[in-house]
Design an enzyme around this catalytic site. Structure first.
Site, PDB file in Angstrom:
ATOM      1  N   PRO A  12       0.811  -1.223   0.000  1.00 38.71           N
ATOM      2  CA  PRO A  12       0.000   0.000   0.000  1.00 38.71           C
ATOM      3  C   PRO A  12       0.842   1.269   0.000  1.00 38.71           C
ATOM      4  CG  PRO A  12       0.127  -0.904   2.205  1.00 38.71           C
ATOM      5  CD  PRO A  12       0.843  -1.878   1.316  1.00 38.71           C
ATOM      6  N   ASP A  29      -2.141   2.726   2.742  1.00 38.12           N
ATOM      7  CA  ASP A  29      -1.513   2.785   4.055  1.00 38.12           C
ATOM      8  C   ASP A  29      -1.830   4.168   4.629  1.00 38.12           C
ATOM      9  OD1 ASP A  29      -0.086   1.723   6.084  1.00 38.12           O
ATOM     10  OD2 ASP A  29       1.888   1.953   5.160  1.00 38.12           O
ATOM     11  N   TRP A  68       4.442  -0.241   9.910  1.00 40.61           N
ATOM     12  CA  TRP A  68       4.844  -1.378   9.068  1.00 40.61           C
ATOM     13  C   TRP A  68       4.083  -2.634   9.472  1.00 40.61           C
ATOM     14  CZ3 TRP A  68       7.291  -0.485   4.745  1.00 40.61           C
ATOM     15  CH2 TRP A  68       8.069   0.683   4.641  1.00 40.61           C
ATOM     16  N   GLN A  92      12.202  -2.160   0.149  1.00 37.33           N
ATOM     17  CA  GLN A  92      11.178  -2.921   0.870  1.00 37.33           C
ATOM     18  C   GLN A  92      11.698  -4.264   1.390  1.00 37.33           C
ATOM     19  OE1 GLN A  92       8.357  -1.597   1.836  1.00 37.33           O
ATOM     20  NE2 GLN A  92       8.890   0.285   0.780  1.00 37.33           N
ATOM     21  N   TRP A 146       8.225  -3.725   3.726  1.00 37.24           N
ATOM     22  CA  TRP A 146       7.019  -4.532   3.617  1.00 37.24           C
ATOM     23  C   TRP A 146       7.290  -6.019   3.421  1.00 37.24           C
ATOM     24  CZ3 TRP A 146       3.606  -5.931  -0.852  1.00 37.24           C
ATOM     25  CH2 TRP A 146       2.308  -6.244  -0.433  1.00 37.24           C
ATOM     26  N   LYS A 149      20.128  10.793  -6.758  1.00 34.40           N
ATOM     27  CA  LYS A 149      18.931  10.411  -6.034  1.00 34.40           C
ATOM     28  C   LYS A 149      17.918  11.562  -6.141  1.00 34.40           C
ATOM     29  CE  LYS A 149      17.905   8.489  -1.569  1.00 34.40           C
ATOM     30  NZ  LYS A 149      18.310   8.270  -0.199  1.00 34.40           N
ATOM     31  N   LYS A 192      13.602  16.121  -2.373  1.00 37.63           N
ATOM     32  CA  LYS A 192      12.958  17.426  -2.318  1.00 37.63           C
ATOM     33  C   LYS A 192      13.995  18.529  -2.295  1.00 37.63           C
ATOM     34  CE  LYS A 192       8.397  16.573  -0.548  1.00 37.63           C
ATOM     35  NZ  LYS A 192       7.648  16.218   0.643  1.00 37.63           N
TER      36      LYS A 192
END
Ligand SMILES: [Zn+2]
Ligand SMILES: [Zn+2]
Length: 1007
Positions: free
Chosen positions: A57, A96, A540, A571, A575, A610, A613
């Site tokens: 999610p 999520d 998580w 992940q 997850w 990478k 922001k």
């Protein structure tokens, strides 16, 4: 203008490939006709098997960016392919909604600095409402991006982690853990974020390594009772000297006592030289070497004993401020002597626990030193560093201080440096089931070894999972504790909770703080009042519970373990890990909840940096897809590199090769449609079988069909094993080279004529193209769903109304052995080699490909000659020559100037470059025809329109003379009633356009 093309011909046939417009139309088609919903219903009813899927999610705290989209494109690919293969896939969305990420987003929006201010100013109730609002806001953003991207997810059956019904099922995991004594309270060193004021799980720590600056100091601890003897220690966290309790050495390592001036320093023998160099000590002498074991128990003088009264008190403990032996001490770096702060380090903590040494953790929730830290109280942990350094310097204990830049764990959300603190937390003791977990993970298919090894290595660490968070917006920890007798109980459903509650809950009750905290229960042991442990769960855990919490019991049985998951490489710690741990606990089995897991690489910017922001280089999907085609983006993401590689995403590349490939596929369809409609091609009647029975198929058609079988097999195989980039190159090669550059030029001239006696031949070409392009459309569908649907609607369904409503309802192609012809493919291979030799001969002689030439001599062994002879017609067409001779030996005539020789592998080509008047005339005609064709296109004529007249003016007299015999041919070629030659630009019914022919100006007009 005469319009011979069908009056109802569709608008799109006149247009170029404009994917964004096309996608808008197709999106409306899907929505109006509910195609995704119908696909689900269709596969629910008829399927070859059922495949479970759970969505990793997205956290609804931000918008979809290109890194997310890369995974979504792979998921959608798999879904569409499996659906076409006849599987029913539970491709349901999931969201999520809770946890720190969402909280921080809301904090930012509310303009609060930290948790304390949040609770005082905003309060829990309003905060929860704000969290829900932000979740819905980002949900809309995600849906909008998914919609543009062409995702076919089932959004109606999506799971939402914040809903009571989800939380209740999530609690079942905890109940199972509780029953197996795998869930419990513990005092443990955890990573703690001073900003978020909560601990983080081990897995979360791995998500946020950043390069940071820290002090790097060498200092010394004085040995008590010895003359000028010191232990040398190195640290990058000086503040931990405040909580120092022991010195650790490795029991089996050799330690040196080194004479420096009038002092003796103790450090590991191996490190003497580098450390002395580092500290600029030139004059030193090795006095003695002892084993670490022999240093055990030595008491040292704790330097801040006068500033920290609590340390003076602790110092009375026989083991505090002494040397202890520990195997974890690394003697290959620094000095091989470490100082231990059980309140601030995991190994240190365990070392203290083993020896019954009290844990000293003088920190408040904001990570400031409490009054227990004496002179340091009130200082934020990391701010104490400089004060500690100052003190050591003044006491003459500091040997060096520098600044290092190193990778250090920071909060993956707020980017603050984490601090290790011993705290009371709730844990899943996953270390106790680690063997099962690793075994379960080993049976999963990861497609590639790199990510697999990374994942297994991480799992083998097998640390306990710190589950509790001291936050607000999360699934509550369902443990109540008796205030009187300390008994604990775990409640795993709302029903049970209400039954046991001392007071009936309020109307607006939901399974969140603060409502859930207001419920107190009656202690079954002593009748006292039980209050909830105030923690919420690590988010998580929410997503890791999705296989059970997102399904019903019945669905869980049917769909789990699920078939195939795709998530980004990070992940492995996220997850993929939480899914696995929770499933093993829930089922008690060494079983993974997924059979296959593809971890894909990150998306970086065009320079390989990478996306962040702070750099301002994040590419968000909504704006990206407002300016670019979803199909082109999807194609690009799959085509550019292996899914496991990091991808440098450069928007400028979208308009290049990816657009070109899709544009070619589009134009091939236009080509087919225009010609096929003109000849009244009927795909239901004029099938490949029909063409075969009428002897209308020629070797180029058979070759193309054979090549197609290979492509179907390769593309399917590569898709299945997630080597998407190879599947994409296969498709690219097939569309651009095999169909467009090789097959079409061979058959194009056969389609120019409209002679009735060759109609069957033309229909056979259409039947071939129909079959090949339709198959390609299916193979492209998982990648470029818009283009495939558009072609399906505009071409295939147009000519065959009996087809299913959407391309997605079609069957995935399977290679047909009958159409496979390896010998013919080999012959074509030879032919293409020979053609390319002719092309390079032409280039050497500066003869354009469209100028016809008299003859080519192929020098090759008999076997090759025979292969060539079978395909002579295609060769004449592609090479644009009138005649071919075959010989085995290079003839004498090579020496003559008119012959150009090119050498290939196992063959040679001799091209006769001389041109008589008729070849020259035909060449002029071809050059002129090309300019007329371009003009036709420019003015919007259909290729099938017959023009009233083509006018050419101011052509030089020599060209006019040469051209004259070819005017009828030219008229046929450019589809006009007549070609007129004018000396000057006289009055005609069309506008004159200036063109250039071999550097000279000419004028062309068409009507
Ligand atoms: Zn944080
Ligand atoms: Zn009690």
């Amino acid at each position: 203008m005469a319009v011979k093309f069908k009056a109802d011909s569709r608008r799109w046939l006149t247009l170029g490939y404009n994917p964004r417009e096309l996608e808008k139309e197709i999106r409306e088609f899907w929505e109006t006709n509910q195609i995704p919903q119908k696909l689900i219903q269709l596969r629910e009813k008829t399927n070859v098997d059922v495949l479970g899927y759970v969505e990793g999610p997205p956290t609804l705290n931000g918008v979809q960016h290109v890194g997310h989209a890369r995974g979504r494109v792979m998921k959608d690919l798999r879904y569409r392919m499996k659906a076409m293969q006849g599987f029913h896939v539970t491709f349901r969305a999931g969201w999520d909604c809770q946890g720190l990420p969402v909280e921080l987003e809301v904090e930012k929006a509310l303009g609060v600095k930290n948790k304390k201010e949040l609770l005082e100013r905003v309060g829990e109730e309003r905060f929860v409402e704000e969290c829900k609002k932000t979740v819905m806001k980002y949900y809309r953003e995600w849906r909008s991006a998914d919609r543009k991207l062409g995702m076919f997810m089932d959004y109606d059956k999506a799971y939402w982690t914040y809903l009571d019904k989800y939380i209740e099922r999530e609690w079942q995991y905890l109940k199972r853990a509780w029953e197996q004594s795998l869930l419990g309270e513990g005092y443990y060193v955890v990573a703690y974020c001073p900003h978020c004021q909560t601990s983080l799980s081990n897995a979360e720590v791995g998500l946020g390594y950043e390069e940071v600056e820290d002090p790097s100091i060498h200092f010394k601890f004085k040995v008590q009772g010895a003359e000028n003897e010191y232990f040398l220690v190195w640290t990058t966290m000086p503040f931990t000297i405040i909580t120092d309790m022991m010195i650790g050495v490795h029991p089996e390592a050799e330690y040196a006592k080194v004479k420096v001036n009038n002092e003796t320093w103790i450090l590991t023998k191996e490190r003497v030289e580098p450390i002395m160099q580092k500290l600029n000590v030139e004059d030193y002498k090795l006095l003695e070497v002892v084993l670490g074991e022999e240093l055990k128990g030595i008491k040292y003088e704790y330097p801040f004993i006068d500033m920290v009264p609590k340390q003076r008190e602790l110092d009375k403990h026989p083991l505090v401020h002494t040397v202890v032996c520990e195997d974890f001490v690394d003697t290959n770096t620094a000095t091989g002597v470490v100082h231990l702060s059980p309140g601030n380090g995991e190994d240190d903590f365990l070392a203290a626990q083993k020896r019954d040494i009290p844990i000293y953790v003088p920190f408040d929730n904001e990570c400031r030193f409490t009054t227990e830290a004496g002179e340091f109280s009130g200082l934020f942990a990391r701010d104490a560093d400089s004060k500690v350094v100052d003190k050591l310097r003044k006491m003459g204990l500091l040997l060096s201080v520098e600044t290092v830049r190193h990778e250090y764990p920071t909060c993956w959300r707020s980017h603050h440096k984490l601090v290790w603190l011993a705290r009371r937390e709730y844990f899943l003791w996953t270390d106790r089931v680690n063997e099962k977990v690793v075994k379960a993970a080993e049976n999963v298919n990861y497609f590639f070894d790199g990510p697999k090894n990374r994942f297994l290595a991480f799992l083998k660490e097998g640390k306990p999972w710190c589950l509790s968070r001291e936050r607000v917006w999360g699934a509550p920890l369902p443990i109540w504790i008796c205030e009187k007798c300390g008994a604990k109980t775990l409640v795993a459903s709302k029903k049970e909770l209400f039954e046991r509650a001392l007071e009936t809950p309020s109307q607006d009750f939901e399974l969140h703080k603060p409502w859930v905290d207001r419920l107190t229960l009656k202690c079954e042991k002593c009748g006292g009042e039980m209050k909830r442990e105030p923690f919420v769960l690590d988010c998580w855990h929410d997503s890791g519970a999705s296989p059970y919490a997102g399904f019903t019991d019945e669905e869980f049985e049917k769909y789990v373990p699920v078939d195939f998951l795709v998530e980004a490489i990070d992940q492995t710690r996220g997850w993929a890990n939480s899914l696995l741990l929770e499933h093993v606990i829930l089922t008690g089995k060494a079983e993974s909840p997924y059979k296959a897991f593809l971890f894909y690489g990150f998306v970086l910017d065009e320079k390989g940096r990478k996306m962040s922001k702070s750099l301002g280089n994040v590419i968000e999907m909504n704006p990206l897809l407002e300016r670019n085609s979803a199909d082109v983006c999807r194609f690009y993401m799959l085509w550019k590199c292996s899914p496991t590689d990091s991808m440098n995403f450069d928007t400028r590349e979208l308009g290049k090769r990816p657009y070109q490939v899709l544009g070619t596929l589009y134009h091939l369809h236009r080509f087919l449609m225009q010609n096929a409609e003109y000849d009244n091609f009927n795909p239901r009647k004029h099938t490949l079988k029909w063409a075969n029975e009428n002897n209308a198929l020629k070797s180029p058609d058979r070759w193309l069909l054979s090549k197609l079988q290979r492509a179907v097999r390769e593309v399917t195989e590569k898709f299945e094993v997630c080597e998407f980039q190879f599947a994409m190159s296969e498709l690219e090669e097939f569309v651009v080279n095999i169909v467009s550059r090789q097959y079409i030029p061979v058959v194009r001239r056969e389609l120019w004529t409209d002679a009735p006696e060759t109609l069957n031949r033309r229909l056979a070409v259409y039947a071939t193209l129909w079959h090949v392009l339709k198959t390609l459309t299916f193979l492209f569908n998982p990648v470029t769903p818009y283009l495939s649907e558009a072609m399906y609607q505009r071409v295939y369904k147009q000519l065959d109304k009996t087809l299913p409503e959407s391309v997605n309802f079609e069957d995935w192609p399977k290679p047909d052995k009958i159409l496979q012809d390896d010998v013919l493919e080999q012959e074509f291979e030879t032919l293409m080699q020979c053609v390319s030799l002719v092309y390079s001969a032409r280039q050497n002689a500066q003869l354009k490909r469209r100028w016809p030439l008299q003859k080519v001599v192929v020098v090759a062994p008999k076997k090759v000659q025979n292969a060539m002879k079978n395909l002579e017609e295609a060769f004449l067409e592609l090479a644009n020559v009138k005649k071919i001779d075959y010989v085995e030996e290079t003839p004498e005539e090579t020496n003559e100037k008119r012959w150009v020789l090119t050498l290939g592998e196992g063959m040679q080509v001799l091209l006769d470059t001389s041109r008589d008047e008729s070849l020259l005339g035909e060449g002029v005609m071809r050059d002129l025809a090309r300019r007329v064709q371009a003009l036709r296109k420019e003015l919007g004529f259909m290729p099938t329109d017959i023009l009233n007249g083509v006018h050419v003016a101011e052509l030089d007299s020599e060209s006019v003379r040469l051209l004259k015999p070819y005017l009828t041919d030219m008229a046929e070629l450019v589809r006009t009633k007549k070609v007129y030659l004018h000396k000057k630009r006289s009055e005609v019914k069309a506008e004159w356009k200036e063109r250039r022919l071999d550097g000279k100006k000419i004028y062309v007009a068409i009507e």
